[in-house]
Design an enzyme around this catalytic site. Structure first.
Site, PDB file in Angstrom:
ATOM      1  N   PRO A 210     -29.258  -5.365-154.339  1.00  0.00           N
ATOM      2  CA  PRO A 210     -29.442  -4.149-155.113  1.00  0.00           C
ATOM      3  C   PRO A 210     -28.273  -3.972-156.079  1.00  0.00           C
ATOM      4  CG  PRO A 210     -29.698  -3.726-152.784  1.00  0.00           C
ATOM      5  CD  PRO A 210     -29.286  -5.146-152.908  1.00  0.00           C
ATOM      6  N   GLU A 211     -28.589  -3.584-157.269  1.00  0.00           N
ATOM      7  CA  GLU A 211     -27.557  -3.194-158.222  1.00  0.00           C
ATOM      8  C   GLU A 211     -27.478  -1.669-158.210  1.00  0.00           C
ATOM      9  OE1 GLU A 211     -27.661  -5.301-161.937  1.00  0.00           O
ATOM     10  OE2 GLU A 211     -28.925  -6.860-161.098  1.00  0.00           O
TER      11      GLU A 211
END
Length: 269
Positions: free
Chosen positions: A2-3
């Site tokens: 996840p960013e």
DNA sequence: ACGTGATCCTGGAAGC
DNA sequence: TGCTTCCAGGATCACG
């Protein structure tokens, strides 16, 4: 992993279930994450969750005496489920709430982390972080000033957490495409004007991805189990060999800083 | 200070 | 089908 948008989507999803709840217990099934889960985590039992914040890609669960710091690494997922639900493979940690539900952390690759940050202290991981990209502290002037003399590719530069936090591989590719900047170009050789464009595009792509519930490539899920819908908006990421949507050209891929990089050689200079 | 490369771990996909 | 190889959204550390 996840960013920033995926972490923010997770925060928005879990926060209503957590705030105001008392932590009745903490269950650690697998302490070996990126760093070992500290014993101090047990001290959280009996305290009430005041808020859930985000700094960079870290989630901070504020319980007054300390903050429980979570990082999703590359494959981490957070769900709020009934505490009685049978855990599945890679369900490493439960934070059990007075509501009878629990915050359950699942992370196949174990690049994620759970840390303990006592009130008034700052963990080394949270020191020296650059500004949040979605705040006014993140400006073209900031990028321009920091980049002078730097030979590193602009893509590596904007993915450096000391420069600006939360810009990972997917959104770095997308923002550089939107700004028409070649990702290989030396950061120190980009004009102020082009950094103005890039700054705007970074903010836009991150904000838009949050609105869409993040990007699900393989396995990212929102805390209710649904995928993110930003994938369909990706212009270059994962599209090597396909047609550019802006010109007659073809999307290329190269490796920069050991990360797969996608760009249109005609649109990006 | 800067830039590069190795590394932690597992699972899914691709290749043979 | 089954085995092997490669690749992945992150971030730190060691080294030149």
């Amino acid at each position: 992993m996840p960013e920033l948008p995926e972490v923010e989507v997770s925060r928005l999803g879990i926060s209503p279930h957590l705030v105001g709840q008392t932590i009745s217990s903490v269950v650690v099934r697998q302490p070996k994450l990126r760093w070992p889960i500290p014993d101090e985590l047990k001290l959280a039992e009996g305290y009430t969750i005041k808020a859930v914040h985000r700094r960079a890609k870290y989630l901070l669960i504020d319980i007054g005496i300390a903050q429980i710091v979570l990082h999703l690494g590359m494959s981490g997922k957070l769900r709020v489920v009934p505490a009685t639900l049978e855990p599945i493979k890679h369900d490493h940690l439960d934070i059990v709430l007075s509501s009878g539900k629990c915050l359950r952390f699942n992370d196949a690759r174990r690049f994620g982390a759970c840390l303990w940050q006592p009130q008034g202290e700052v963990l080394p991981q949270l020191q020296n972080l650059g500004p949040e990209p979605l705040t006014e502290a993140f400006t073209a002037q900031h990028l321009y000033t920091l980049s002078r003399g730097r030979k590193t590719p602009v893509k590596s530069f904007i993915m450096d957490n000391d420069v600006v936090v939360g810009v990972g591989n997917i959104y770095a590719n997308e923002a550089l495409f939107m700004a028409n900047i070649d990702p290989r170009r030396a950061a120190g050789r980009i004009s102020f004007q082009r950094y103005q464009k890039l700054t705007k595009e970074i903010k836009d792509v991150l904000a838009s991805a949050i609105q869409q519930g993040g990007t699900t490539l393989k396995d990212f899920i929102q805390s209710d189990g649904s995928p993110g819908y930003f994938r369909q908006h990706l212009r270059v990421y994962g599209r090597a060999g396909k047609a550019c949507e802006q010109c007659e050209g073809t999307i290329n891929s190269v490796v920069i800083g050991q990360r797969n990089t996608f760009f249109c050689p005609r649109c990006q200079r």
